[in-house]
Design a protein around this motif. Structure first.
Motif, PDB file in Angstrom:
ATOM      1  N   SER A  41     -29.099 -59.399  24.152  1.00 59.11           N
ATOM      2  CA  SER A  41     -28.731 -58.938  25.499  1.00 59.11           C
ATOM      3  C   SER A  41     -29.553 -57.716  25.885  1.00 59.11           C
ATOM      4  CB  SER A  41     -27.238 -58.592  25.558  1.00 59.11           C
ATOM      5  OG  SER A  41     -26.462 -59.734  25.272  1.00 59.11           O
ATOM      6  N   GLN A  77     -23.661 -62.051  30.187  1.00 59.84           N
ATOM      7  CA  GLN A  77     -22.657 -62.544  29.258  1.00 59.84           C
ATOM      8  C   GLN A  77     -21.276 -62.515  29.927  1.00 59.84           C
ATOM      9  OE1 GLN A  77     -24.132 -60.491  25.838  1.00 59.84           O
ATOM     10  NE2 GLN A  77     -22.139 -60.567  24.849  1.00 59.84           N
ATOM     11  N   ASP A 159     -27.363 -65.301  29.778  1.00 59.58           N
ATOM     12  CA  ASP A 159     -26.912 -64.719  28.509  1.00 59.58           C
ATOM     13  C   ASP A 159     -25.687 -65.479  28.000  1.00 59.58           C
ATOM     14  OD1 ASP A 159     -26.349 -63.158  26.311  1.00 59.58           O
ATOM     15  OD2 ASP A 159     -26.567 -61.245  27.382  1.00 59.58           O
ATOM     16  N   GLU A 160     -25.874 -66.281  26.985  1.00 59.73           N
ATOM     17  CA  GLU A 160     -24.827 -67.090  26.356  1.00 59.73           C
ATOM     18  C   GLU A 160     -24.001 -67.898  27.362  1.00 59.73           C
ATOM     19  OE1 GLU A 160     -22.797 -65.493  23.060  1.00 59.73           O
ATOM     20  OE2 GLU A 160     -24.533 -64.406  22.321  1.00 59.73           O
TER      21      GLU A 160
END
Ligand code: ADP
Ligand code: MG
Length: 239
Positions: A41, A77, A159-160
């Motif tokens: 991140s 995220q 992000d994820e």
């Protein structure tokens, strides 16, 4: 090309990413992998100028990326998104375009058209008036995907995106990633799952504070690299 050179970030004296350099040809789907706390991140936040960097530079098409952020789209995220914020699906997608259209001119026809098209593409147009907090995790992730689509960015960073997402949504997201790639967009996707899904990426970056390996799945997913990134236990499972 997207070129990251010698990028380092420190949080109060602690190095989170150390001297990371890589180049990516445009139009690729790139997976960023590595254990929790590896700096995945941090790397993308530093690339997007969201946090201060200690050293290094990031260029997109030979110019500093930080001066072309309108060409980028970033979905953080899940844990960084305020899910209680009382916004409706439609507004979340429209907000992506505020910068381009200018707040005071209001949203033009084109912006509404793009928002509708994006929501239809992720299968959520019918839910456009729902508060985002009422949707399932997978639907929420699709709203943010629609927001990225509506912005028509050239470089998209997620992000994820598969955390807390059901299988159907995962498939939808992968399909859209492939479509965007075939349109020539560059995508970077942080993933901490090392399963079969890695086959979809053109290139992988394996991180643990430093860049441990980059290249094709065959080049990156070796027991030696995995051991350096994850330690012995996990490396044995995946290699
Ligand atoms: P990843 O996304 O790979 O899990 P992060 O980039 O979130 O890793 O974190 C990398 C390292 O930097 C970790 O050790 C984490 O604890 C630390 N870190 C991340 N954000 C901050 C912050 N805002 N302040 C201090 N330390 C941080
Ligand atoms: Mg992270």
């Amino acid at each position: 090309m997207l070129e990251v050179r010698n990028l380092s970030v420190d949080y109060r004296g602690n190095r989170a990413i150390d001297n990371i350099s890589f180049s990516i040809p445009l139009g690729q789907l790139v997976g960023i992998i590595g254990p929790n706390g590896a700096g995945k991140s941090t790397l993308v936040e530093a690339m997007l100028n969201l946090i201060p960097v200690t050293q290094g530079s990031v260029r997109f098409k030979e110019k500093f990326l930080k001066n072309q952020l309108l060409r980028t789209s970033y979905v953080p995220q899940r844990s960084l998104i305020d899910w209680d914020y009382p916004a409706r699906v439609w507004n979340v997608v429209m907000m992506a375009q505020t910068v381009q259209t200018g707040l005071f001119r209001g949203f033009g026809k084109q912006a509404r058209y793009s928002a509708r098209e994006a929501l239809e593409r992720v299968g959520l147009y019918d839910l456009r008036n729902r508060p985002i907090g009422e949707l399932s995790g997978g639907q929420q992730q699709r709203v943010f995907l629609a927001r990225a689509l509506a912005k028509e960015a050239e470089l998209l960073i997620f992000d994820e995106p598969f955390t807390g997402v059901d299988r159907k949504t995962e498939d939808i997201i992968y399909d859209i990633f492939q479509e965007l790639r075939s349109e020539g967009k560059t995508l970077m996707v942080i993933n901490h799952d090392l399963g079969d899904s890695l086959a979809v990426y053109d290139r992988l970056l394996l991180l643990n504070k430093r860049l441990i390996a980059q290249g094709s799945r065959q080049e990156v997913i070796t027991s030696d690299n995995l051991e350096r990134a994850y330690g012995r236990g996990l490396a044995r499972v995946f290699a």
